[in-house]
Design an enzyme around this catalytic site. Structure first.
Site, PDB file in Angstrom:
ATOM      1  N   ARG A 130       0.812  -1.230   0.000  1.00  0.00           N
ATOM      2  CA  ARG A 130       0.000   0.000   0.000  1.00  0.00           C
ATOM      3  C   ARG A 130       0.837   1.268   0.000  1.00  0.00           C
ATOM      4  NH1 ARG A 130      -4.605  -0.538   4.406  1.00  0.00           N
ATOM      5  NH2 ARG A 130      -2.747  -1.168   5.523  1.00  0.00           N
ATOM      6  N   LYS A 165       0.077 -18.872   5.093  1.00  0.00           N
ATOM      7  CA  LYS A 165      -0.898 -19.347   6.070  1.00  0.00           C
ATOM      8  C   LYS A 165      -1.444 -18.157   6.849  1.00  0.00           C
ATOM      9  CE  LYS A 165       1.248 -20.074  10.487  1.00  0.00           C
ATOM     10  NZ  LYS A 165       1.639 -20.937  11.574  1.00  0.00           N
ATOM     11  N   HIS A 181       5.740 -23.927   5.341  1.00  0.00           N
ATOM     12  CA  HIS A 181       7.199 -23.876   5.236  1.00  0.00           C
ATOM     13  C   HIS A 181       7.873 -25.068   5.923  1.00  0.00           C
ATOM     14  CE1 HIS A 181       6.749 -21.741   9.085  1.00  0.00           C
ATOM     15  NE2 HIS A 181       7.938 -22.210   9.365  1.00  0.00           N
ATOM     16  N   LYS A 225      11.672 -27.736   4.766  1.00  0.00           N
ATOM     17  CA  LYS A 225      12.869 -27.991   5.579  1.00  0.00           C
ATOM     18  C   LYS A 225      13.639 -29.187   5.037  1.00  0.00           C
ATOM     19  CE  LYS A 225      11.128 -26.081   9.913  1.00  0.00           C
ATOM     20  NZ  LYS A 225      12.180 -25.172  10.333  1.00  0.00           N
ATOM     21  N   GLU A 263       8.162 -23.759  21.469  1.00  0.00           N
ATOM     22  CA  GLU A 263       8.699 -22.407  21.288  1.00  0.00           C
ATOM     23  C   GLU A 263       8.938 -21.781  22.646  1.00  0.00           C
ATOM     24  OE1 GLU A 263       6.305 -19.961  18.584  1.00  0.00           O
ATOM     25  OE2 GLU A 263       5.368 -21.820  17.941  1.00  0.00           O
ATOM     26  N   HIS A 299       1.085 -27.410  10.086  1.00  0.00           N
ATOM     27  CA  HIS A 299       2.459 -27.927  10.131  1.00  0.00           C
ATOM     28  C   HIS A 299       2.545 -29.350  10.705  1.00  0.00           C
ATOM     29  CE1 HIS A 299       3.354 -23.872   9.226  1.00  0.00           C
ATOM     30  NE2 HIS A 299       3.188 -23.395  10.438  1.00  0.00           N
ATOM     31  N   LYS A 329       3.737 -22.504  23.302  1.00  0.00           N
ATOM     32  CA  LYS A 329       4.549 -21.289  23.447  1.00  0.00           C
ATOM     33  C   LYS A 329       5.060 -21.199  24.872  1.00  0.00           C
ATOM     34  CE  LYS A 329       2.271 -18.687  19.827  1.00  0.00           C
ATOM     35  NZ  LYS A 329       3.433 -18.778  18.933  1.00  0.00           N
TER      36      LYS A 329
HETATM   37  P1  NAD Z   1       2.789  -7.494   7.989  1.00  0.00           P
HETATM   38  O1  NAD Z   1       1.627  -6.864   8.665  1.00  0.00           O
HETATM   39  O2  NAD Z   1       4.148  -7.272   8.537  1.00  0.00           O
HETATM   40  O3  NAD Z   1       2.822  -7.021   6.470  1.00  0.00           O
HETATM   41  C1  NAD Z   1       1.663  -6.940   5.697  1.00  0.00           C
HETATM   42  C2  NAD Z   1       1.994  -6.390   4.337  1.00  0.00           C
HETATM   43  O4  NAD Z   1       0.773  -6.285   3.619  1.00  0.00           O
HETATM   44  C3  NAD Z   1       2.627  -5.023   4.315  1.00  0.00           C
HETATM   45  O5  NAD Z   1       3.574  -4.972   3.268  1.00  0.00           O
HETATM   46  C4  NAD Z   1       1.449  -4.098   3.980  1.00  0.00           C
HETATM   47  O6  NAD Z   1       1.843  -2.931   3.289  1.00  0.00           O
HETATM   48  C5  NAD Z   1       0.673  -4.994   3.052  1.00  0.00           C
HETATM   49  N1  NAD Z   1      -0.741  -4.631   2.991  1.00  0.00           N
HETATM   50  C6  NAD Z   1      -1.599  -4.451   4.032  1.00  0.00           C
HETATM   51  N2  NAD Z   1      -2.825  -4.114   3.569  1.00  0.00           N
HETATM   52  C7  NAD Z   1      -2.724  -4.068   2.222  1.00  0.00           C
HETATM   53  C8  NAD Z   1      -3.633  -3.777   1.180  1.00  0.00           C
HETATM   54  N3  NAD Z   1      -4.922  -3.437   1.424  1.00  0.00           N
HETATM   55  N4  NAD Z   1      -3.195  -3.841  -0.085  1.00  0.00           N
HETATM   56  C9  NAD Z   1      -1.899  -4.172  -0.366  1.00  0.00           C
HETATM   57  N5  NAD Z   1      -0.998  -4.468   0.574  1.00  0.00           N
HETATM   58  C10 NAD Z   1      -1.397  -4.396   1.847  1.00  0.00           C
HETATM   59  O7  NAD Z   1       2.433  -9.042   7.891  1.00  0.00           O
HETATM   60  P2  NAD Z   1       3.437 -10.282   7.769  1.00  0.00           P
HETATM   61  O8  NAD Z   1       3.843 -10.687   9.144  1.00  0.00           O
HETATM   62  O9  NAD Z   1       4.495  -9.989   6.764  1.00  0.00           O
HETATM   63  O10 NAD Z   1       2.466 -11.432   7.240  1.00  0.00           O
HETATM   64  C11 NAD Z   1       2.031 -11.518   5.902  1.00  0.00           C
HETATM   65  C12 NAD Z   1       1.313 -12.853   5.700  1.00  0.00           C
HETATM   66  O11 NAD Z   1       2.213 -13.911   5.996  1.00  0.00           O
HETATM   67  C13 NAD Z   1       0.109 -13.086   6.614  1.00  0.00           C
HETATM   68  O12 NAD Z   1      -0.823 -13.868   5.906  1.00  0.00           O
HETATM   69  C14 NAD Z   1       0.677 -13.910   7.751  1.00  0.00           C
HETATM   70  O13 NAD Z   1      -0.317 -14.704   8.356  1.00  0.00           O
HETATM   71  C15 NAD Z   1       1.661 -14.761   7.001  1.00  0.00           C
HETATM   72  N6  NAD Z   1       2.756 -15.283   7.803  1.00  0.00           N
HETATM   73  C16 NAD Z   1       3.646 -14.455   8.416  1.00  0.00           C
HETATM   74  C17 NAD Z   1       4.694 -14.977   9.145  1.00  0.00           C
HETATM   75  C18 NAD Z   1       5.709 -14.094   9.795  1.00  0.00           C
HETATM   76  O14 NAD Z   1       6.654 -14.635  10.366  1.00  0.00           O
HETATM   77  N7  NAD Z   1       5.596 -12.799   9.736  1.00  0.00           N
HETATM   78  C19 NAD Z   1       4.832 -16.364   9.270  1.00  0.00           C
HETATM   79  C20 NAD Z   1       3.912 -17.195   8.631  1.00  0.00           C
HETATM   80  C21 NAD Z   1       2.887 -16.638   7.898  1.00  0.00           C
END
Ligand code: NAD
Length: 484
Positions: A51, A148, A178, A182, A216, A240, A331
């Protein structure tokens, strides 16, 4: 000698959520390492889409900072990082609005692999799929990669599958888990299906039980509001741990081919027995001396969400009838430790007097820290003291055996992203697989919700709630120690 890197075809990879936590911590550092390994060719590009109205330079600066933070120091050659960052582009797009899409379309090239990584909240998956299609950005060769969680129950997972299937065929959809990327998890398949040694005894007749542990040390910290809607069952078991269980329990596929492997996994999930409340222990961590407990981090002072769960799972088929699979995850536990332990039965008859020295064979597959595999075997204690027995580990650790630098072994995200570009879905979950997993999980969750069960408190830094010990004691077994 981790080598034989075969470059993948030229790609344009669009990362929706390219400025987010996952992209900065895992996806882009992983791509950088593939770039260093020579797997990403000179023409390939990575396009961040989020965004924020960033310029390309601002996006590159953000990713530069992420590489500095998340890539090992000895891989941070400035010239390498600059060359990698030159492959990055950026487009400002809101998944819920129409602007920005024509800019994206304009910079994508024909005749290269087109992949779209949805690293955004799952609520946006449908919007992204619809707009990619509506703006004619995708074609039959394009791929989408989904993070996920994939739904929170069977109904929502079905609805999401139905939405995606309006715009994409199943062959275009890559649902990431993921854990499947592994090294050791894949090595488990090699050990099972590339050797004659294990498969003949890989069954209830010879395997006493299986333990799968994902422990964890972190709590929910700032993610309490999110976690309240999820809990350990949805967050870890349905995806997982179920995937790990499938790889242990599945029949040999006729070929190492995406659908052959996934067909066998689905059969395992369908054979899972319903679980009674006596086979489940849920826990919630209590306040420690320096930190609040789960409740203090939750938005709900009455939250019944589990930060720990242990389950006794049985598979009703010829191979596994009578061999329980014990699963636990939580956790704020004693150590950050994940492993699969397959404990074999006693030999039918002991010829040695040293019965006390006897211990069962255990195949231990360690997922973290330090991925590796050990087979615990009995040998004679060396020396003149008569025929005394002792147990020793046979180290089947991949990196050591091959003399590989652990840093050269691709991490799960790297491997999975390269598989997307190669068009190989073997390590991704198919739609029916996810639905089958929810179909088994839903009644369990509904059961404890209907009963109003409260999770048992457990101390931060412990091995989990007391009742979890009983789950195995009742069967004359005990959990393996949680330790690093
Ligand atoms: P985050 O909140 O850090 O990032 C979200 C991203 O989405 C940002 O780049 C934001 O700009 C973008 N975004 C938000 N609203 C938007 C919109 N309306 N249009 C376009 N872009 C938009 O989230 P994250 O931790 O990076 O997680 C992202 C996905 O990955 C989620 O589905 C989360 O469940 C999954 N996930 C994250 C992790 C992790 O370790 N962070 C692990 C497993 C899964």
């Amino acid at each position: 000698m981790v080598s034989r890197v075969i470059p993948v075809d030229t790609f344009d990879l669009v990362i929706f959520g390219g400025t987010g936590d996952l992209a900065r911590r895992k996806i882009l550092p992983g791509l950088y390492r593939r770039y260093l390994a020579g797997q990403m060719n000179a023409d390939s590009r990575i396009i961040g889409a989020a965004r924020a109205k960033n310029t390309v330079e601002q996006f590159r600066d953000l990713i530069h900072a992420a590489l500095v933070e998340f890539v090992p120091k000895d891989r941070q050659e400035p010239a390498d990082m600059a060359a990698f960052l030159a492959h990055l582009d950026y487009v400002a797009i809101d998944a819920k609005e129409e602007s920005g899409w024509t800019n994206l379309k304009a910079i994508l090239r024909p005749n290269v692999v087109r992949a779209f990584y949805f690293s955004v909240a799952p609520a946006l998956f449908g919007d992204l799929a619809e707009r990619l299609h509506a703006h004619h950005i995708t074609d039959a060769g394009s791929r989408i990669v989904l993070e996920k969680p994939f739904g929170r129950d069977l109904i929502s997972a079905r609805a999401l599958n139905a939405t995606l299937s309006k715009y994409f065929s199943e062959a275009q959809i890559y649902r990431i888990d993921h854990y499947l990327g592994k090294e050791t998890v894949q090595n488990l398949m090699a050990v099972r299906f590339a050797n004659i040694l294990f498969e003949p005894i890989w069954k209830a007749q010879y395997i006493d039980h299986v333990q799968i542990t994902v422990a964890e040390t972190m709590g929910v910290e700032g993610r309490g509001a999110y976690y309240d809607k999820s809990g350990a069952m949805r967050d870890m078991v349905q995806n997982h741990m179920m995937q790990l269980l499938c790889l242990i329990a599945m029949e040999p596929p006729y070929h190492f081919d995406p659908d052959a492997v996934r067909d066998e996994k689905v059969k395992v999930i369908r054979a899972l027995q319903p679980i009674t409340s006596a086979e489940i222990v849920r826990g919630q961590y209590l306040a420690g001396k320096d930190d609040g407990g789960y409740i203090e981090h939750s938005q709900d002072p009455n939250s019944k969400t589990e930060s720990y769960i242990a389950l006794k799972v049985e598979i009703a088929n010829w191979r596994w009838k009578g061999t329980p699979f014990y699963l636990r995850t939580g956790k704020k536990l004693r150590a950050r430790y994940s492993e699969i332990a397959i404990t074999f039965k006693e030999p039918p008859h002991s010829i040695f007097d040293d019965a006390n020295g006897w211990k069962p064979n255990v195949l231990v597959i360690r997922l973290q820290p330090n991925e590796g595999m050990n087979l615990m075997v009995m040998i004679k204690e060396p020396g003149p003291g008569g025929m005394r027995l002792m147990q020793v580990p046979l180290d089947m650790t991949f990196a050591d055996a091959l003399g590989a630098d652990a840093d050269d072994v691709p991490d799960a995200y790297e491997r999975l992203i390269m598989d997307v570009i190669r068009g190989n879905q073997t390590l991704f979950m198919r739609g029916d697989e996810v639905e089958a997993a929810w179909a088994w999980t839903d009644p369990i969750i509904q059961g404890w919700e209907a009963r109003g069960d409260r999770p048992q408190g457990y101390d931060a830094g412990s091995s989990g709630p007391e009742d979890a010990l009983m789950l195995l004691h009742r069967d004359g077994r005990r959990w393996r120690e949680i330790k690093e």
